[in-house]
Design a protein around this motif. Structure first.
Motif, PDB file in Angstrom:
ATOM      1  N   GLY A 212      51.182  27.579  42.418  1.00 23.04           N
ATOM      2  CA  GLY A 212      50.491  26.984  43.789  1.00 23.04           C
ATOM      3  C   GLY A 212      49.141  27.551  44.339  1.00 23.04           C
ATOM      4  O   GLY A 212      48.466  27.975  42.930  1.00 23.04           O
ATOM      5  N   PRO A 213      48.299  27.387  45.474  1.00 22.50           N
ATOM      6  CA  PRO A 213      47.405  26.955  45.248  1.00 22.50           C
ATOM      7  C   PRO A 213      46.857  29.052  46.045  1.00 22.50           C
ATOM      8  O   PRO A 213      47.625  29.183  47.215  1.00 22.50           O
ATOM      9  N   VAL A 214      45.178  29.268  46.545  1.00 25.43           N
ATOM     10  CA  VAL A 214      45.148  30.247  46.593  1.00 25.43           C
ATOM     11  C   VAL A 214      44.888  29.836  48.144  1.00 25.43           C
ATOM     12  O   VAL A 214      43.482  28.892  48.132  1.00 25.43           O
ATOM     13  N   THR A 215      44.876  30.036  49.183  1.00 26.37           N
ATOM     14  CA  THR A 215      44.442  29.592  50.487  1.00 26.37           C
ATOM     15  C   THR A 215      44.191  30.741  51.603  1.00 26.37           C
ATOM     16  O   THR A 215      43.307  30.210  52.974  1.00 26.37           O
ATOM     17  N   GLU A 216      43.596  31.719  50.700  1.00 27.28           N
ATOM     18  CA  GLU A 216      42.809  32.892  51.391  1.00 27.28           C
ATOM     19  C   GLU A 216      41.888  33.432  50.278  1.00 27.28           C
ATOM     20  O   GLU A 216      42.777  34.507  49.485  1.00 27.28           O
ATOM     21  N   ASP A 217      40.830  33.731  50.570  1.00 26.54           N
ATOM     22  CA  ASP A 217      39.810  34.341  49.109  1.00 26.54           C
ATOM     23  C   ASP A 217      40.734  35.902  48.848  1.00 26.54           C
ATOM     24  O   ASP A 217      41.008  36.278  49.671  1.00 26.54           O
ATOM     25  N   ALA A 218      40.982  35.704  47.710  1.00 27.85           N
ATOM     26  CA  ALA A 218      41.850  36.560  47.623  1.00 27.85           C
ATOM     27  C   ALA A 218      41.205  37.692  45.826  1.00 27.85           C
ATOM     28  O   ALA A 218      41.256  36.889  44.762  1.00 27.85           O
ATOM     29  N   LEU A 219      41.743  39.586  46.094  1.00 29.39           N
ATOM     30  CA  LEU A 219      41.809  40.114  45.096  1.00 29.39           C
ATOM     31  C   LEU A 219      42.973  40.609  44.605  1.00 29.39           C
ATOM     32  O   LEU A 219      44.135  40.724  45.881  1.00 29.39           O
ATOM     33  N   ILE A 220      43.204  40.297  43.087  1.00 34.70           N
ATOM     34  CA  ILE A 220      44.805  40.604  42.814  1.00 34.70           C
ATOM     35  C   ILE A 220      44.467  41.305  42.001  1.00 34.70           C
ATOM     36  O   ILE A 220      44.001  40.836  40.416  1.00 34.70           O
ATOM     37  N   TYR A 221      45.545  42.515  41.350  1.00 29.93           N
ATOM     38  CA  TYR A 221      45.860  43.045  40.509  1.00 29.93           C
ATOM     39  C   TYR A 221      46.412  42.462  39.240  1.00 29.93           C
ATOM     40  O   TYR A 221      47.363  41.451  40.029  1.00 29.93           O
ATOM     41  N   HIS A 222      46.355  42.270  38.386  1.00 28.28           N
ATOM     42  CA  HIS A 222      47.207  41.651  37.053  1.00 28.28           C
ATOM     43  C   HIS A 222      47.420  43.038  36.009  1.00 28.28           C
ATOM     44  O   HIS A 222      46.629  43.373  35.999  1.00 28.28           O
TER      45      HIS A 222
ATOM     46  N   GLU B 239      39.300  30.746  47.719  1.00 28.47           N
ATOM     47  CA  GLU B 239      40.261  29.692  48.316  1.00 28.47           C
ATOM     48  C   GLU B 239      40.582  28.905  47.547  1.00 28.47           C
ATOM     49  O   GLU B 239      38.799  28.025  47.725  1.00 28.47           O
ATOM     50  N   GLY B 240      41.100  27.827  46.819  1.00 31.66           N
ATOM     51  CA  GLY B 240      42.045  26.818  46.948  1.00 31.66           C
ATOM     52  C   GLY B 240      41.782  26.131  45.006  1.00 31.66           C
ATOM     53  O   GLY B 240      41.794  25.272  44.897  1.00 31.66           O
ATOM     54  N   SER B 241      41.301  27.602  44.767  1.00 30.41           N
ATOM     55  CA  SER B 241      41.963  28.333  42.979  1.00 30.41           C
ATOM     56  C   SER B 241      43.190  28.257  42.909  1.00 30.41           C
ATOM     57  O   SER B 241      43.983  28.090  44.336  1.00 30.41           O
ATOM     58  N   THR B 242      43.941  27.598  42.227  1.00 26.92           N
ATOM     59  CA  THR B 242      45.080  27.851  41.173  1.00 26.92           C
ATOM     60  C   THR B 242      45.172  29.034  41.312  1.00 26.92           C
ATOM     61  O   THR B 242      44.832  30.026  40.677  1.00 26.92           O
ATOM     62  N   PHE B 243      47.029  29.462  41.491  1.00 31.03           N
ATOM     63  CA  PHE B 243      47.589  30.781  41.082  1.00 31.03           C
ATOM     64  C   PHE B 243      48.831  30.298  39.612  1.00 31.03           C
ATOM     65  O   PHE B 243      49.569  29.787  40.258  1.00 31.03           O
ATOM     66  N   PRO B 244      48.574  31.135  38.825  1.00 35.32           N
ATOM     67  CA  PRO B 244      47.430  32.114  38.501  1.00 35.32           C
ATOM     68  C   PRO B 244      46.816  31.393  37.735  1.00 35.32           C
ATOM     69  O   PRO B 244      46.602  30.869  36.597  1.00 35.32           O
ATOM     70  N   PRO B 245      45.444  32.160  37.528  1.00 34.78           N
ATOM     71  CA  PRO B 245      44.194  31.640  36.465  1.00 34.78           C
ATOM     72  C   PRO B 245      44.864  31.225  35.612  1.00 34.78           C
ATOM     73  O   PRO B 245      45.150  32.004  34.442  1.00 34.78           O
ATOM     74  N   GLU B 246      44.161  30.434  35.057  1.00 33.82           N
ATOM     75  CA  GLU B 246      44.635  30.117  33.751  1.00 33.82           C
ATOM     76  C   GLU B 246      45.981  29.774  32.837  1.00 33.82           C
ATOM     77  O   GLU B 246      46.787  30.187  31.951  1.00 33.82           O
ATOM     78  N   ASN B 247      47.064  30.057  34.351  1.00 33.08           N
ATOM     79  CA  ASN B 247      48.745  29.993  33.704  1.00 33.08           C
ATOM     80  C   ASN B 247      48.955  31.345  32.703  1.00 33.08           C
ATOM     81  O   ASN B 247      49.425  30.681  32.393  1.00 33.08           O
ATOM     82  N   GLU B 248      48.630  32.619  33.709  1.00 31.58           N
ATOM     83  CA  GLU B 248      47.994  33.449  32.907  1.00 31.58           C
ATOM     84  C   GLU B 248      49.552  34.128  33.059  1.00 31.58           C
ATOM     85  O   GLU B 248      49.810  34.237  34.720  1.00 31.58           O
ATOM     86  N   PRO B 249      50.385  34.403  32.672  1.00 24.57           N
ATOM     87  CA  PRO B 249      52.126  34.805  33.029  1.00 24.57           C
ATOM     88  C   PRO B 249      51.988  36.584  32.815  1.00 24.57           C
ATOM     89  O   PRO B 249      50.124  37.177  32.849  1.00 24.57           O
ATOM     90  N   GLY B 250      52.388  37.017  32.999  1.00 26.78           N
ATOM     91  CA  GLY B 250      52.367  38.746  33.682  1.00 26.78           C
ATOM     92  C   GLY B 250      52.735  38.840  34.790  1.00 26.78           C
ATOM     93  O   GLY B 250      53.176  38.155  35.803  1.00 26.78           O
ATOM     94  N   LEU B 251      52.450  40.063  35.458  1.00 29.58           N
ATOM     95  CA  LEU B 251      52.548  40.892  37.289  1.00 29.58           C
ATOM     96  C   LEU B 251      51.348  40.693  38.067  1.00 29.58           C
ATOM     97  O   LEU B 251      50.547  41.593  37.204  1.00 29.58           O
ATOM     98  N   TRP B 252      52.225  40.269  38.900  1.00 27.82           N
ATOM     99  CA  TRP B 252      50.575  40.166  40.023  1.00 27.82           C
ATOM    100  C   TRP B 252      50.446  40.242  41.369  1.00 27.82           C
ATOM    101  O   TRP B 252      51.553  40.238  41.769  1.00 27.82           O
ATOM    102  N   ILE B 253      49.884  41.073  41.690  1.00 28.70           N
ATOM    103  CA  ILE B 253      50.194  42.358  42.916  1.00 28.70           C
ATOM    104  C   ILE B 253      48.532  42.040  43.586  1.00 28.70           C
ATOM    105  O   ILE B 253      47.572  41.950  43.370  1.00 28.70           O
ATOM    106  N   VAL B 254      48.711  41.617  44.732  1.00 26.92           N
ATOM    107  CA  VAL B 254      47.917  40.782  46.025  1.00 26.92           C
ATOM    108  C   VAL B 254      47.047  42.485  46.744  1.00 26.92           C
ATOM    109  O   VAL B 254      48.046  42.638  47.753  1.00 26.92           O
ATOM    110  N   ARG B 255      46.407  42.657  46.688  1.00 23.45           N
ATOM    111  CA  ARG B 255      45.421  43.194  47.225  1.00 23.45           C
ATOM    112  C   ARG B 255      44.772  42.689  48.797  1.00 23.45           C
ATOM    113  O   ARG B 255      45.027  44.002  49.503  1.00 23.45           O
ATOM    114  N   THR B 256      44.862  41.607  48.798  1.00 24.09           N
ATOM    115  CA  THR B 256      43.408  40.805  49.719  1.00 24.09           C
ATOM    116  C   THR B 256      44.018  39.570  49.817  1.00 24.09           C
ATOM    117  O   THR B 256      43.825  38.669  48.406  1.00 24.09           O
TER     118      THR B 256
END
Length: 616
Positions: free
Chosen positions: A90-100, A40-57
């Motif tokens: 944008g920001p991560v507003t709740e701790d997230a697990l995310i597939y990349h 929470e509070g980190s930025t998305f995407p990490p390191e501004n990395e491109p690709g497809l991102w899918i939020v798990r939680t």
């Protein structure tokens, strides 16, 4: 497939945007995904990395470069970032697990599988857009954005108003112009009126002496526009005032810069709005009005094709229906004789808000002066019956809820209206909430506006002071959920003629309309249009500017989608409606529509409560 991969596969099966894919397409993702943890509070995407991102939680917000919230991603949502962004989305507003799925792997899969290519094309990080081209409905929108200065005739002929009609006619003939701007002898260079070909013909028909000063026949005061005014706004201005020439003035000093004619606009882009309104005003009977109104569906289709946004379309259609109503009233007054006292014809609902399309019905009322003679109500009842029947004959359906002045509840003297509005707004019952929405949306479209406007202003002041009304209207807004269910699936109508479709008006637009009405009342704003109400509420601090922007975007997108849906029906010879089959949407349109509904849902949960706290 081992247990961990099977778990990933089961999760992908539940993702709204991936579930429709063939099983083999989803299988192709499983072994290529990597799992990332974002605090929470980190930025998305990490390191501004491109690709497809899918939020798990967890939860991630997507914002534009003005920090306006454009979407909020939760479990099962995906976003395609096709290239490295220059700044975090944008920001991560709740701790997230995310597939990349890294960009190169995503492109490899897309090259092998067309279904996956379609998913990647549905770029969920793209902001809601309201222009037709973005949504697969391209068109020439130059008329909408071209400034008047690009179309006007510069250096218009300007003459002194003491010229005789004969001299003015000769000057117009030599200059080959259809309109002559005029100034007074003491203020050269500053136009005070205009003489057109129509004015000259009228003077000749009325046997006016050709030596009469032109000042006696010119039109004044002038209606003007600035050089930077979009041409579409100039077009609406001409149609509202039933004129065909507009002097153009400079923004800096209001000096004359040129003149714009309806011919200039027609030459730039064919449109029939001005002529449709003109023909309605000249029609001499109901049959003539019916024939002219057959062009209304084509006008909406033309506006859609030209790239007009929903606000421009609905304002134009409303203007045409206002004009039709006014002409019907004038024809009835001609047949019935002069009204026994002052009165005003009121429009409510979508007409009151300037939000009509070709598929609409009537929401109208009459307010009568208190000094009317005995038996005056009979005259107004006859007027109401003729006008509502005429509107219905011209394609504007009678109100299924009986909101029209053929019923005494919607045809009252001013004092009765004042008492009724006070009663409803101070101590509303659940049924009164419906009445209150009509009363707050009302505006005068014909007659004596001074009979109603003070009542409307008092209604706004009363409503803003009484928590019971604000609470009742807020509850009404909460009872209109957008049609988005679990896993972001559309909730479709489950029975009736339009089963398995989305009602874009009832389920899509009215939740926004209801919220905007509450916010504007909190803000003390007299605005009636939904977009104007949202912006007024943001200016007053009732809601956050980002919330207002999101709801405006959602309204424009859903209303634009409805207009395009109806235009498509018109082209295919079907009767237009609000029932959209989402299966006919492109992947990108479905994604945008889900995002729009989601923004509405979020505002419903938080903004209404925020407005109540601000007001309290």
């Amino acid at each position: 497939m081992n247990g961990e991969l099977e778990e990933i596969r089961e999760f992908l099966d539940r993702c709204p945007d991936l579930a429709p894919l063939p099983a083999a397409s989803r299988d192709a993702f499983v072994r290529r995904l990597t799992l990332r943890y974002l605090r929470e509070g980190s930025t998305f995407p990490p390191e501004n990395e491109p690709g497809l991102w899918i939020v798990r939680t967890g939860t991630i917000e997507l914002r534009d470069d003005r920090d306006t919230l454009r979407d909020r991603l939760g479990e099962g949502d995906l976003v395609h970032v096709p290239e490295a962004p220059s700044h975090p989305l944008g920001p991560v507003t709740e701790d997230a697990l995310i597939y990349h799925l890294p960009l190169e792997r995503a492109r490899e899969l897309a090259a092998l599988d067309g279904s996956i290519a379609q998913v990647l094309a549905a770029d969920a990080q793209r902001p809601l857009s309201t222009d037709g081209a973005t949504h697969g409905h391209g068109g020439d929108n130059r008329l909408l954005t071209t400034p008047v200065r690009a179309l006007m005739t510069p250096h218009p002929v300007l003459a002194v108003s003491t010229l005789s009609l004969r001299e003015a006619a000769r000057l117009m003939d030599r200059a080959d112009i259809s309109a002559l701007l005029l100034h007074t002898p003491d203020r050269p260079g500053e136009p005070c009126g205009i003489l057109t070909d129509t004015d000259l013909r009228r003077a000749i028909a009325n046997d006016i002496d050709p030596e009469t000063p032109v000042a006696d026949s010119m039109a004044h005061p002038l209606t003007t526009v600035h050089r930077g005014t979009p041409a579409f706004e100039a077009l609406l201005c001409m149609a509202r005032h039933d004129i065909h020439h507009l002097p153009v003035i400079r923004e800096a000093d209001d000096t004359l810069a040129g003149i714009l004619s309806s011919t200039d606009l027609i030459r730039h882009q064919g449109t029939s709005a001005v002529y449709l309104v003109r023909d309605l005003r000249r029609a001499d009977d109901l049959e003539g009005l019916k024939g002219i109104m057959q062009a209304l569906p084509r006008l909406q289709t033309q506006l859609v094709d030209s790239g007009a946004d929903a606000l421009q379309i609905t304002q134009t259609i409303t203007m045409v229906i206002d004009t039709l109503t006014q002409r019907l009233i004038e024809l009835c007054e001609r047949d019935q004789g002069s009204p026994p006292c002052a009165y005003a014809w009121l429009a409510s609902g979508s007409q009151g808000r300037h939000e009509q399309t070709v598929f609409t019905d009537q929401d109208t009322a009459i307010i009568i002066a208190d000094d009317g003679p005995k038996g005056a109500d009979g005259w107004f009842e006859a007027l109401a019956r003729k006008v509502t029947a005429g509107l219905d004959a011209c394609g504007i359906r009678a109100c299924p809820g009986d909101v029209d002045p053929t019923h005494p509840d919607w045809r009252r003297p001013a004092a009765d209206w004042a008492r009724e509005m006070e009663r409803v707004l101070q101590h509303p019952t659940p049924r009164d909430a419906m009445l209150a929405t009509h009363y707050l949306d009302m505006r005068v479209i014909h007659g004596d506006a001074s009979l109603f406007e003070p009542l409307h202003q008092r209604a706004l002041e009363t409503g803003a002071r009484h928590e019971a009304l604000l609470s009742t209207l807020a509850d009404q807004a909460r009872d209109l959920p957008p049609p988005l269910g679990f896993f972001r699936q559309f909730v479709l109508e489950d029975s009736g003629e339009h089963a398995d479709t989305l009602d874009l008006k009832m389920r899509g637009l009215l939740p926004i309309v209801a919220m905007a009405r509450v916010f504007a009342l909190h803000a003390g704003s007299a605005a009636r249009n939904t977009v104007e109400r949202l912006r007024a509420a943001a200016r007053a601090g009732v809601i956050h500017e980002a919330t207002a922007d999101n709801l405006v975007d959602a309204w424009l997108f859903i209303a634009g989608l409805r207009a395009r849906h109806q235009s498509s029906q018109v082209r295919s010879g079907q009767a237009p409606d609000n029932a959209l089959d989402p299966a006919g949407l492109s992947t990108l349109e479905r994604s945008h529509l889900k995002t729009a509904f989601r923004l509405v849902s979020d505002a419903r949960k938080t903004a209404l409560a925020d407005a109540e706290r601000v007001h309290g």
